[in-house]
Write an enzyme that holds these catalytic residues in place. Structure first.
Site, PDB file in Angstrom:
ATOM      1  N   LYS A   9     -12.343   6.447  47.557  1.00 57.80           N
ATOM      2  CA  LYS A   9     -11.333   5.512  48.074  1.00 57.80           C
ATOM      3  C   LYS A   9     -11.741   5.008  49.466  1.00 57.80           C
ATOM      4  O   LYS A   9     -11.714   3.805  49.735  1.00 57.80           O
ATOM      5  CB  LYS A   9      -9.957   6.186  48.128  1.00 57.80           C
ATOM      6  CG  LYS A   9      -8.863   5.194  48.474  1.00 57.80           C
ATOM      7  CD  LYS A   9      -7.535   5.854  48.668  1.00 57.80           C
ATOM      8  CE  LYS A   9      -7.435   6.375  50.065  1.00 57.80           C
ATOM      9  NZ  LYS A   9      -6.251   7.156  50.334  1.00 57.80           N
ATOM     10  N   ASP A  55      -4.542   3.409  47.172  1.00 59.98           N
ATOM     11  CA  ASP A  55      -3.844   4.297  48.105  1.00 59.98           C
ATOM     12  C   ASP A  55      -2.412   4.461  47.600  1.00 59.98           C
ATOM     13  O   ASP A  55      -2.076   4.022  46.495  1.00 59.98           O
ATOM     14  CB  ASP A  55      -3.897   3.732  49.541  1.00 59.98           C
ATOM     15  CG  ASP A  55      -3.065   2.466  49.694  1.00 59.98           C
ATOM     16  OD1 ASP A  55      -2.488   1.973  48.687  1.00 59.98           O
ATOM     17  OD2 ASP A  55      -2.969   1.960  50.825  1.00 59.98           O
TER      18      ASP A  55
END
Ligand code: SF4
Length: 221
Positions: A130, A148
């Site tokens: 990420k 997220d």
């Protein structure tokens, strides 16, 4: 409200196309709200932003960037000094360790430069997929998705994914949207942060109301 208790219906193909179009229309040129002046600072800010708000990170980073302007400076930092500067950020002990480890690896293996490549970025301490994707999206407009807490919630409320983890949701979104992923990522973050909020979403201001499948506060496992 139970977390992930019941996944809503998935959006159909034509709905996905319309949702994509509306996101691109409303967020054509969005960028991160993290403050940075170069890629090294961007990487630090993104690493600090895990489980921490961008607002908080922006309060912390000016002092950190001033004291450690280069990977060499941060690689030689005293961990207690770094902890002191970032202590208002969640998980600051680990983050301090990872920031110094990341800087050391940049100096040792990458000539002091941040590698703009996902496979290389994830080799750095404290950098997962990420974080790597967020850096690449922001720095290079790479056609990548990063999930997220905001993107996860929005994706599930709109029926774009019914997966339980962020990585699986990232795969779903990448497959369904295919192109413009960096713009969609930035747009979904801002939409989730300011309109489709976890509690009390501003549904009266929502341009995607007709596609909404649920108002649950979905959280990744
Ligand atoms: S209608 Fe409300 S819950 Fe649904 S997508 Fe819009 S802001 Fe989010």
């Amino acid at each position: 409200m139970k977390k992930n208790s019941k996944f809503p219906k998935l959006a159909k193909k034509d709905e996905i196309a319309k949702i994509k179009e509306l996101f691109l229309e409303h967020y054509p040129n969005s960028v991160t709200e993290l403050n940075y002046k170069n890629i090294f600072e961007l990487l630090i800010a993104v690493m600090l932003s895990a489980q921490c708000t961008d607002k908080r990170v922006n309060i912390i980073t000016p002092k950190l960037f001033e004291k450690y302007p280069t990977p060499q400076d941060l690689a030689n930092a005293n961990i207690e000094d770094v902890k002191e500067i970032i202590k208002s950020c969640s998980f600051y002990n680990n983050k301090a360790k990872n920031l110094i480890g990341m800087a050391k690896m940049l100096v040792q293996n990458y000539d002091g430069k941040v590698p703009l490549d996902q496979k290389e970025l994830v080799k750095l301490p404290g950098v997962g997929q990420k974080t790597a994707n967020v850096v690449l999206i922001e720095a290079t407009n790479a056609n990548l998705m990063a999930v997220d807490t905001h993107v996860f919630r929005v994706a599930h409320r709109l029926g774009l994914s019914n997966k339980k983890t962020a990585l699986e949701t990232e795969k779903d979104l990448s497959k369904k949207f295919k192109t413009n992923l960096h713009q969609l990522h930035q747009g979904m973050v801002l939409f989730g942060r300011y309109i489709c909020k976890a509690t009390k979403p501003k549904c009266d201001k929502c341009f995607l109301k007709e596609f909404c499948k649920s108002k649950e506060s979905f959280k990744a496992r």
